[in-house]
Each structure stands twice: as structure tokens, then as C-alpha cells.
Design an enzyme around this catalytic site. Structure first.
Site, mmCIF file in Angstrom:
data_model
loop_
_atom_site.group_PDB
_atom_site.id
_atom_site.type_symbol
_atom_site.label_atom_id
_atom_site.label_comp_id
_atom_site.label_asym_id
_atom_site.label_seq_id
_atom_site.Cartn_x
_atom_site.Cartn_y
_atom_site.Cartn_z
ATOM 1 N N ASP A 109 0.870 -1.180 0.000
ATOM 2 C CA ASP A 109 0.000 0.000 0.000
ATOM 3 C C ASP A 109 0.912 1.236 0.000
ATOM 4 O O ASP A 109 2.128 1.121 0.176
ATOM 5 C CB ASP A 109 -0.848 -0.085 1.275
ATOM 6 C CG ASP A 109 -1.895 0.990 1.391
ATOM 7 O OD1 ASP A 109 -2.254 1.581 0.367
ATOM 8 O OD2 ASP A 109 -2.354 1.228 2.528
ATOM 9 N N ASP B 42 -9.050 4.063 -1.896
ATOM 10 C CA ASP B 42 -9.981 4.458 -0.838
ATOM 11 C C ASP B 42 -11.262 5.069 -1.391
ATOM 12 O O ASP B 42 -11.454 6.293 -1.359
ATOM 13 C CB ASP B 42 -9.272 5.447 0.103
ATOM 14 C CG ASP B 42 -8.062 4.806 0.747
ATOM 15 O OD1 ASP B 42 -7.922 3.570 0.669
ATOM 16 O OD2 ASP B 42 -7.245 5.550 1.329
ATOM 17 N N GLU C 230 2.758 5.041 -3.910
ATOM 18 C CA GLU C 230 2.753 6.024 -5.032
ATOM 19 C C GLU C 230 4.070 6.757 -5.183
ATOM 20 O O GLU C 230 4.396 7.092 -6.324
ATOM 21 C CB GLU C 230 1.617 7.037 -4.808
ATOM 22 C CG GLU C 230 0.239 6.417 -4.892
ATOM 23 C CD GLU C 230 -0.122 5.530 -3.688
ATOM 24 O OE1 GLU C 230 0.388 5.801 -2.596
ATOM 25 O OE2 GLU C 230 -0.874 4.573 -3.861
HETATM 26 C C1 NOJ Z 1 -4.615 3.213 2.736
HETATM 27 C C2 NOJ Z 1 -5.221 2.077 1.976
HETATM 28 O O1 NOJ Z 1 -5.768 2.517 0.773
HETATM 29 C C3 NOJ Z 1 -6.249 1.384 2.848
HETATM 30 O O2 NOJ Z 1 -6.826 0.331 2.133
HETATM 31 C C4 NOJ Z 1 -5.585 0.912 4.112
HETATM 32 O O3 NOJ Z 1 -6.559 0.316 4.947
HETATM 33 C C5 NOJ Z 1 -4.929 2.061 4.837
HETATM 34 N N1 NOJ Z 1 -4.012 2.734 3.957
HETATM 35 C C6 NOJ Z 1 -4.177 1.622 6.088
HETATM 36 O O4 NOJ Z 1 -3.171 0.764 5.773
#
Ligand code: NOJ
Length: 919
Positions: free
Chosen positions: A510, A586, A513
Site C-alpha cells: 500500500d 480508498d 505512489e
Molecule cells: C490506505 C489504503 O488505501 C487502505 O486500504 C488501508 O486500509 C490504509 N491505507 C491503512 O493501511
């Protein structure tokens, strides 16, 4: 909606949405000097002419020389190289002339183009010279394939692909509108020339000054263009510039961690793929790919955008686009198509086809930020069993670690991680833990200690290790662009190094980017430095790709090359499909986010990333029960099927809303498990050809204009059509079913005519989904706890007959785990129904090694849709035994009436040749 009205509507949406998120944190085109400059140029701006054209080393090579100002050092000639490759791929590169010793070698993205592609080069032998259409200027023509050729117009410079022959129709072109510009590296003009760029509190030192590239690309006979993810917007890309669209931003490609992103926006999200596909009724599809990892902005130019200038005398309809990048070189590809699947195949011949995932990864995943501790994990796991809901993977988010130090466990919460994984594995289940690229700057953390000692971090422009803020607080970022660092990172996944990991544990990447909370636009400064002194600006969009690559390599190494890795990544770039799955980040628990998930996933599939999905239920916010159920019903058809939620949301596991809703979510998840054999066959097709699993309708019905703008329904493979329900309390929905043949409702077997929009009643039980007449879909109907436990279960074949009483389909099976399939360890069958006879034949090549994978699985049911009059028996050959044909339900569960002709227990083995003849 009429066109002007539709345009106004979309504009309003673009503007409205822009107001509801933290817009000011991100740069607009106007705040981005290279974008502003490029966008303000007028057609005909470019004054380059192609000179010194010759064939060298199998390529066409030319100089692009300015007509004027030849003395001016900013206007040195550029070098153009054009190469032809098999299957209709024309590649061209434009860069500074290396023999003139430019200030610095500009960055070319390595590690994306697969080696097999390089071997497909056709060595050009000769150039043909022609006069321009009007007899004035000259053209140089090279061979591309028997049907197509590449053409260079000398003055002004233009490059295009046309059908072979002087009057051949154009397919795609570069610089037809004269917008090409290439800012060469130079010394500062004056001592005090200001090269710095400021945005909010951040200053980009830009030590090499402006170095952007921009140009126009035209797609001929195109009705729409698609692709260039990632944006939360429609599948068919709406114009961003031209009459009536004065205020839109271009589509931005810049990998960013966007908090609460909005739908209907050209704003760039977590990943970037600079690959666009055009499609039109009269000719079909073509594609353009620019391999460049710097920030990119792309305008789709609306009809009439250049009316004042009228450049192109052309009777061919076309869509013009403008491509702008901050740095790098031109390394670009034209793909001639002509079918949509051809274009995707051509693109994946360059960047690679998607990896074949393990079977478990194609089933349902349960995630949450966070499952708190082992007790929580055991509880959730057992509730799935209690409620008779299958699932395959339980995920642990960042809170499972000791202080956000990846590869560690919070031992208070997770004292026995191995035992926990083993308990899940005993039920055939797996676990995924999160590993992000920011490394906590904590002297007691072994990863940090080693990385800092070895100099493995990205450096700030000052030369020191870059230090930014992320989940652990002060963090540094591994310079995964360096192969040595990737290899070091990969070793961290060995069982010895990753203490507490077991063979059933896989990984989630995660924030890659990369996300830097206190950095410009929540990312890394552009003047940070990587391996080889490459500036971050030059490779920003590929950072996450390299991290994903290194992690997948780690899992590969851990399993001694025998276990297929599973790594989910948020950031992506061309080629990411080779390393694992991607999700759309998200999203929010809103109906419009449910709706936009479909075009987002379809776009990813068109651009090679076939294994993708959106968080079921929406990451932010609390979905009401209806939305959650609808999301499960739709998500069951996403290639990647995972429920996930933010820690501030209420718990939403499928059994928390009362038995009726548990039942609905259970049925949705069961639908996916039932269809796993079909999905897995599609995953293999993607792995072989690049063809996506979830497909826009026009990919299967390329001549049907009614499908071109449809992104509410989609195909799963060539056989199933799914229509989401995107509104609260829906009682009816319109579904357009393309083609001339019937469609059969997946649940009831009821038939519907093709070529018609049906207004259907909808209930809460399911979303409209259909099997196309003429197809055969393999299923496994028995209900188990996980996909692993279904391994030896028998199959059901659902045959939907077309108007010629024929149908065909495929089944691909292997061990679901290893790479033995690469050595022929698999079963691949073709099923055909014709002349009243169902035949199973081998599709796998008859080469040595093909007996390595054996299966005793049989077919326990054959369902025949569309056969009349009702026959009574069938005979099975070669066993020569007779079976009855009775009426049975289409689905064993879900209470459908026995209305479908069913052959029970033919008990033929899926690995054998056989026929079932209807008597
Ligand atoms: C951002 C991610 O997009 C999300 O899916 C994740 O739960 C959080 N970071 C925490 O790791």
C-alpha cells in the site's frame, strides 16, 4: 440525453465534484508550468521537418530539424527512430542527439518491455519515397505488416500508420495538428533565470530546468477513446478541451494518495498507464502507448477544438488528443488492432500479460483496517463457517505490526502468528499482511539500520537520505529502482527473515505512489534522487511498480520459484499486471462509488491489469444494508473480490445485519464460488493473451454502437453479462442485451432477446446477470468453506444454446498453486455442443509433459438451456451408457423452480475425451 445537454451535465459534475474534496492540496494544470505551456499552444506551432531519413540497423532513422533558428542551441535537431514489430506494432523514439553531448542522458524507463517483445522486431530493409497527397511534399514509407505501413511526412513533420497503399486510410498519427514540442536540456539562459517551482510550502529546485515533451495524437474512424487509468470517471473518456469544455482539467497521470477521492473527475489517482484505445463502428480499434514515467497530462480534444485553424484536409472522422509529460523521452507505440482484443494483445505483447494467480486469490477476501488481534481473527474466521459463507483470505492491515515496522508483529495482539496462520491453513485459508515502502527511521529497527548503512534510501535533492512522514512517523523510502536494493528487499520475505510468516501468508503493498504525508501533493519531492542520479520527477509513476515487483520477487524467492506470488498493490504502471493484483484504493460507501467501480475496473482491464477490484462496501463511511448487499452482488463479478473498510467505520462482516441480509450476501459470495472454474479459465486466458476478465460490452460486440458508451453493464469473459444496480430502492432497471441471440437469466434460466433494452423488475435477491446463448459455462455447485476445499468437487456444465442449437466453452484446470502449468501441467478442454451432441476435446498441445497434472474430477450435471422439444435420454460415449434427462433447477440453492433440462450424473471425467449424445 442529447449531446449538448449531456456535456453540460458532465461539466457540472466535474465542477461540483471538484469543490467537495481537498482540491487545494493538488496542482491544477495551470499551476503546473509544463502543462500550462503545452495547453496554451495553437495548432501548427511545431516547425520541425524530418531530414536525413535512412534505414540503419533495421530501423528508420531521421533528424527532426527546426526550420528556423538552427543556430540556436535550444533548437538542436532531435533524433527520431521508427521500428516495426510483429503483429502490427510500430514503435518510435524521439530523443536529443547523443552525439551532441546533451547536458544529461534523459531517463528511459527500463524493466517494463518484456524480452520476448524485443525479439519480435522486424528488420526494416527499405524506404519508399512518395509525394504527398497534394503532390507537394514528400513522404517516406516503411513496411509494418501486409496490411499496414508507417509513413513519415517530411515537412511539416508528421508520423502515421495507414492501410497499405497510397490511398490507404489512416489509422493513427502523431503531430498532425503540429503541437509537438520537446524542451531540450540546456544551461540557464541568464544567471538569475528562475528554474524553481513553488507549490504551497514546497519548492522544487528543478536543477535541470524545463524538459517537458508534448504532442498530439489522432485516432481515425474512432467514435470514442478509452483507457489511461487511473481516474474515477466514465469508461468512454469525455473531452477535456474544446467548445463547451472550457473549464475541465486534462486527465492527469500522476500517482497520488488522494484522500476521499471523488467520482466523475479527470484527477489522477494511485496508478498511471499512458495507454489509450480508440474504438469506432466503421473500423474497430487502435491503440497508443507512451512509455514514460514522469507526470503526464492528457487532453481529449472535443469536436471543433481546432476549427479556427483547420489543419487536416481529411474526410476521415477522427479523435484528437494532446499528450504532455514533464520529462523523459518519447518512446511510444502505435497498435493497429483492428479488434479491441487485438489491441490489448498488442499492448500486452510489449508490457507482458497478467500473471496467473493462485486459485485461492480468485476467491473471496475479507479485510478490515484492522482485525485487532488473534481473538478477533479466530472469531471472524469461525463466524464465516457458522454462517455457511465461504472465504479464502483474511487480511491484516498496518495495526498488526509493532509500531508500523513492517515484517514485525505486535506481540501483545498477535503472540502466535504462525499458529494463527496454520489454523486458517487447515481450512484451506490464507492470510495477507501489509508491507508498505516507508521504513520507520528507528535505529532499533533492523530494516532501517541495514538500509541506512548500505545507502539504500532515496536521497533528497541535498544528497541526504530523504526523510518524510507516513504511518510510522519519520520514514525513509527504499530506492527500489536499483536492482541490488530490490534483491535485498526480496530476501526480507524469506521465512527466516520474516519471523512469524508461514507458506500460507501473502502480501499487500500500500502507499507506494509513494505516499508522503508532508510531501508536495502528499508525495515525494520531484528533485529527490534515485539510483543513477535519476530525479524522482523522471520516474515518479514507476516507483510503486518497482516496489510491487520487488515484493513479488520476494515471494517467488521464498517459495524457491515454485509458489505463485500474490501481492496486491495500490500504485501501478504498465507491466504491473506481471506482479499481481491492484485495487481502486480508498473509495466511499456511496452509490456513485459503486457505479464508478465498474468503469474503473474495465479501464484497468483494457490496459492490461485484468486482476482488479474495488473495496466492497466502500472504504470510507458506513454503507446501509441495501448498498452493502448490492456491492456484494456486483463485487462477486469483479476479478478481485475483497471486502474492506476504514477503522472508523462500523463493523460490516456479512452476518451483522440480520439473517435476511446475511442470506443475500451469502448468496452473492456463493455465486462467485460457483463460478470459480469459469473465472479461473478466464484468468488463464488473460495470462495467455492479455484479454481482460471483466470486459466492456463493445469488446465482445465491437460493431454494436449501443454498447460503446455503456459502462453500467459488463461482460465476464465472453459468456456472462452483469448489470449492477446503482440506486437505492430500485424496483426496475433497464438492461441492454447486445447481439442477435438470446440471453438466459443466471438464476432462473428465463430467456431474453438480444439486441433489445429490457426493462426488468429487480428484487433484492440478485442483480441482473445473464448467460449468452451459444456459450458453455463450467461451475462447481457444492458449497465449501474455501476454494481449496472445492478442489476435488465435480463440475456442472451450463449449456446455453443459440439459434443454431449450438454452444461452446472452455475449462482450464491446474494445481492452482505452482508454475507446473508452464511445463504443460494443466488440463484445458473445449466443450462443443452441435448436432445434439456435447463433445469434450483437448485444447492443450499434445507435447511431452501434458500428463503431469491429473484430475479425477467428473461432471455431475449438465444443464441445457434452450433445447426443445424435451428429449428423454442421452447416451455417453465411449462408456456407452444411457442417462435420463429430467427437469431440474438452474441453481441448486436460491429456490428456483425445476425448469431446466438436466442430465444428472453423466460422471464423465474432465480430463477425458467423451461425448454425450441427446437421444
Ligand atoms: C490506505 C489504503 O488505501 C487502505 O486500504 C488501508 O486500509 C490504509 N491505507 C491503512 O493501511
Amino acid at each position: 440525453m442529447g449531446k449538448p445537454c449531456a456535456l453540460a451535465f458532465f461539466l457540472l459534475l466535474f465542477v461540483n465534484c471538484a469543490l467537495s474534496w481537498k482540491k487545494e492540496e493538488f496542482r491544477t494544470c495551470n499551476q503546473t508550468p509544463f502543462c500550462k505551456r503545452a495547453r496554451s499552444r495553437n495548432p501548427g506551432f511545431c516547425s520541425l521537418i524530418a531530414t536525413d531519413i535512412s534505414i540503419s540497423d533495421g530501423d528508420l532513422v531521421a533528424k527532426l530539424t527546426p526550420k528556423e533558428n538552427i543556430e540556436n542551441q535550444e533548437n538542436k535537431p532531435l533524433i527520431l527512430t521508427v521500428s516495426a514489430y510483429q503483429d502490427g506494432v510500430l514503435r518510435f523514439k524521439i530523443d536529443e542527439d547523443q552525439s551532441l553531448s546533451p547536458r544529461k542522458k534523459r531517463f528511459e524507463v527500463p524493466d517494463v518491455i518484456v524480452p520476448e517483445f524485443v525479439n519480435k522486431k522486424l528488420w526494416l530493409q527499405r524506404l519508399t519515397e512518395e509525394k504527398n497527397e497534394n503532390g507537394m511534399g514528400s513522404l517516406s514509407v516503411v513496411y509494418l505488416s501486409d496490411e499496414y505501413e508507417g509513413v513519415i511526412r517530411h515537412d511539416p513533420f508528421e508520423l502515421y500508420v495507414r492501410e497499405s497503399g497510397r490511398n490507404g486510410k489512416r489509422i493513427m498519427s502523431l503531430n498532425s495538428n503540429g503541437l509537438f514540442d520537446f524542451e531540450q536540456l540546456r544551461e540557464k539562459k541568464e544567471e538569475n533565470e528562475d528554474w524553481e517551482e513553488r507549490f504551497r510550502s514546497h519548492t522544487d529546485t528543478r536543477p535541470y530546468g524545463p524538459q517537458s515533451i508534448s504532442f498530439d495524437v489522432s485516432f481515425y474512424d474512432a467514435d470514442f477513446v478509452y483507457g489511461i487509468p487511473e481516474h474515477a470517471t466514465s469508461l468512454a473518456l469525455k473531452p477535456t478541451k474544446g467548445p463547451g469544455v472550457e473549464d475541465s482539467e486534462p486527465y492527469r497521470l500522476f500517482n497520488l494518495d488522494v484522500f476521499e477521492y471523488v467520482h466523475e473527475s479527470p484527477f489522477g489517482l494511485y496508478g498511471s498507464i499512458p495507454f489509450m484505445i480508440s474504438h469506432g463502428k466503421s473500423r474497430g480499434s487502435s491503440g497508443f502507448f507512451w512509455l514514460n514515467a514522469a507526470e503526464m497530462q492528457i487532453d481529449v480534444l472535443g469536436k471543433g477544438w481546432n476549427d479556427e485553424y483547420l489543419m487536416l484536409p481529411s474526410d476521415q472522422k477522427r479523435i484528437d488528443t494532446l499528450w504532455m509529460s514533464e520529462a523523459g523521452v518519447v518512446d511510444a507505440f502505435f497498435f493497429v488492432g483492428p479488434g479491441p482484443k487485438d489491441v490489448v494483445q498488442q499492448y500486452t505483447s510489449v508490457t507482458g500479460t497478467p500473471a496467473l494467480p493462485q486459485l485461492f486469490a480468485t476467491a473471496y477476501h475479507q479485510c478490515r483496517w484492522n482485525y485487532r488481534d488473534e481473538e478477533d481473527v479466530y472469531n471472524v474466521d469461525s463466524k464465516f463457517d457458522e454462517h455457511d459463507i465461504p472465504y479464502d483470505v483474511l487480511w491484516l492491515d498496518i495495526e498488526h505490526t509493532d509500531g508500523k515496522k513492517y515484517f514485525t508483529w505486535d506481540r501483545m495482539l498477535f503472540p502466535n502468528p504462525e499458529e494463527m496462520q496454520k489454523k486458517l491453513a487447515a481450512k484451506g485459508r490464507h492470510m495477507v499482511t501489509i508491507v508498505d515502502p516507508h521504513i520507520k527511521r528507528d535505529e532499533s529497527y533492523y530494516i532501517h539500520k541495514e538500509a541506512s548503512q548500505k545507502g539504500y534510501y532515496v536521497r533528497a535533492g541535498t544528497g541526504k537520505d530523504f526523510d518524510g512522514w507516513c504511518w510510522p512517523g519519520s520514514s525513509s523510502y527504499l530506492d527500489v529502482v536499483n536492482p541490488e536494493i530490490r534483491s535485498w528487499w526480496a530476501d526480507k520475505f524469506s521465512y527466516g527473515n520474516y519471523v512469524g510468516s508461514t507458506p500460507s501468508l501473502y502480501i499487500w503493498n500500500d502507499m507506494n505512489e509513494p505516499s508522503v504525508f508532508n510531501g508536495p501533493e502528499v508525495s515525494m519531492p520531484r528533485d529527490a534522487l534515485h539510483y543513477g542520479d535519476v530525479e524522482h520527477r523522471e520516474l515518479h509513476n514507476a516507483y510503486g511498480y518497482y516496489f510491487h515487483m520487488a515484493t513479488a520477487d520476494g515471494l517467488l524467492k521464498r517459495g524457491e520459484g515454485k509458489d505463485r506470488p500474490f501481492v496486491l498493490s495500490r500504485a501501478f504502471f504498465p507491466g504491473s499486471q506481471r506482479y499481481g493484483a491492484v485495487w481502486t484504493g480508498d473509495n466511499t460507501a456511496e452509490w456513485e462509488h459503486l457505479r464508478v467501480s465498474v468503469p474503473m475496473i474495465l479501464t484497468l482491464g483494457l490496459t492490461g491489469i485484468s486482476f482488479s477490484g474495488a473495496d466492497i462496501g466502500g472504504f470510507f463511511g458506513n454503507p446501509d444494508t441495501e448498498l452493502l448487499v448490492r456491492w456484494y452482488q456486483l463485487g462477486a463479478f469483479y476479478p478481485f473480490f475483497r471486502g474492506h473498510a476504514h477503522h472508523d467505520t462500523k463493523r460490516r462482516e456479512p452476518w451483522l445485519f440480520g439473517e435476511r441480509y446475511t442470506e443475500l450476501m451469502r448468496e452473492a459470495i456463493h455465486t462467485r464460488y460457483m463460478l470459480l472454474p469459469y473465472f479461473y479459465t478466464l484468468f488463464r486466458e488473460a495470462n495467455e493473451t492479455g484479454t481482460p476478465i471483466a470486459r466492456p460490452l463493445w469488446m465482445e460486440f465491437p460493431a454494436d454502437e449501443k454498447t460503446f458508451g455503456n459502462d453500467e453493464a459488463f461482460m465476464v469473459g465472453n459468456s456472462l453479462l452483469v448489470q449492477g444496480i446503482y440506486t437505492q430502492g430500485a424496483k426496475h432497471t433497464s438492461v441492454y442485451l447486445p447481439g442477435d441471440e438470446l440471453w438466459y437469466d443466471l438464476k432462473t434460466g428465463t430467456s431474453y432477446e438480444g439486441g433489445t433494452t429490457h426493462v426488468l423488475e429487480v428484487s433484492e435477491d440478485s442483480i441482473p446477470s445473464f448467460q449468452r446463448a451459444g456459450t458453455i459455462v463450467p461451475r462447481k455447485d457444492r458449497f465449501r468453506r474455501s476454494s481449496t476445499q472445492m478442489e476435488n468437487d465435480p463440475y456442472t456444465l451450463v449449456i446455453a444454446l443459440n439459434s443454431s442449437m449450438a454452444a461452446e466453452g472452455e475449462l482450464y484446470v491446474d494445481d492452482g498453486k505452482s508454475f507446473e502449468f508452464k511445463q504443460g501441467g494443466y488440463i484445458h478442454r473445449r466443450f462443443t455442443f452441435f448436432n445434439g451432441k456435447l463433445t469434450s476435446s483437448n485444447m492443450a498441445p499434445n507435447t511431452a509433459g501434458h500428463n503431469k497434472f491429473a484430475s479425477d474430477c467428473t461432471v455431475e450435471r449438465v444443464i441445457l438451456l434452450g433445447l426443445s422439444p424435451k428429449p428423454n435420454n442421452a447416451i455417453i460415449e465411449p462408456a456407452n451408457h444411457k442417462v435420463d434427462i429430467d427437469l431440474g433447477p438452474v441453481l441448486l440453492r436460491g429456490g428456483t423452480t425445476p425448469s431446466a433440462l438436466t442430465i444428472r450424473k453423466p460422471n464423465v471425467r474432465i480430463s477425458d475425451d467423451w461425448t454425450i449424445k441427446i437421444l
